[in-house]
Design a protein around this motif. Structure first.
Motif: not given
Length: 313
Positions: A197-203
């Motif tokens: 449920c969702g992918a987020f850039p490390i930044t």
């Protein structure tokens, strides 16, 4: 039977002497009554039985489970159910959406409409016979086996029974990061347990929007994050800056096309926001007053940030 005497101007005695004979004919038993051969009399049906029309050939019929009877009539207990005449009996033919037809050809007394129980639903109208091109009919010979024809409630929804399918009390939406760094809520919430449920850039920050649909809700929403390296992060969800949203009873927020819809309620919006610098897939658990919500936990991913050509980063 010889008839004698005088009525009015008719000399019945003279007619009888001339050989006139009369035969008395009994009228059929009325609706709600059955003829008893031993007593040669009409016997009233019990309130739990029925006979629909005058006749001498039909015994009192037992009232089926799905109807109420008063001796001479049968009234369906389930509004919207359809009963058809078969001989001198009424048999169940259709039930409204959310019910399954219960009908055993050898036991008319068992005719009924079985409601899908909590955790189940059915969106088709149940009938004994399907029209050409339609799916198989929804009917069973017993109430216990009728439950097998109801469908499991979809992930992320709740089904109180019948045909009702409504959003979960707590819906969790991941916030999607744009190229500019701005975040917006996904159009679909996280519905299935342990699904990604969702992918987020490390930044960027990891952010989820929690919509609480419960009326007059006053509870603590908290979270725990289990990272891939064994770390644990926890906290309490905070009220969002715009902490209310109008939603439709069928799910989804109010838009211009749905304005004027009377089935609108106001839900509370909370936010979960944190940073995580460990690449890979992690676990997010959401709690309501210390108890995990039904469709939790979820998975989310921390991904690398792709450098754009000529961006210098």
């Amino acid at each position: 039977v010889a008839v004698a005497g005088s009525i009015g101007d008719t000399d019945w005695a003279a007619l009888a002497g001339a050989g006139l004979r009369a035969r008395l004919l009994r009228a059929p038993c009325p609706a709600g009554w059955s003829f008893s051969a031993p007593s040669r009399a009409c016997i009233a049906c019990f309130p739990s039985q029925y006979v629909l029309e005058p006749n001498d050939a039909v015994a009192c019929q037992d009232c089926p489970l799905g109807a109420a009877c008063n001796g001479s009539s049968l009234v369906p207990r389930i509004p919207g159910s359809t009963w058809v005449r078969e001989g001198q009996a009424l048999r169940i033919a259709q039930c409204p959406i959310g019910y399954i037809v219960v009908r055993d050809e050898g036991r008319p007394i068992a005719d009924d409409c079985a409601l899908c129980t909590p955790g189940k639903y059915q969106s088709r109208r149940a009938s004994v016979v399907a029209a050409p091109g339609e799916p198989p009919p929804l009917w069973s010979t017993s109430a216990s086996s009728a439950a097998l024809l109801c469908l499991d409630c979809p992930d992320g929804y709740q089904c109180p029974g019948g045909a009702v399918v409504v959003p979960a009390d707590i819906e969790i939406y991941p916030l999607i990061s744009s190229d500019t760094g701005a975040q917006r809520a996904a159009t679909e919430p996280c519905r299935r347990k342990l699904s990604l449920c969702g992918a987020f850039p490390i930044t960027s920050a990891v952010a989820f929007r929690l919509i609480d649909h419960r009326p007059a809700a006053a509870a603590v929403l908290s979270y725990e994050v289990y990272s891939g390296n064994g770390g644990l992060l926890n906290g309490t969800a905070a009220l969002a800056d715009n902490n209310t949203v109008a939603v439709l009873a069928s799910g989804g927020t109010v838009s211009a096309s749905s304005e004027g819809n009377v089935n609108v309620s106001v839900s509370t919006v909370h936010m979960v926001r944190f940073r995580l610098v460990d690449l890979g897939v992690h676990i997010l658990a959401i709690y309501l007053d210390g108890k995990q919500v039904p469709n939790s936990p979820f998975l989310f991913a921390i991904t690398r940030t792709e450098c754009k050509t000529g961006s210098g980063r």
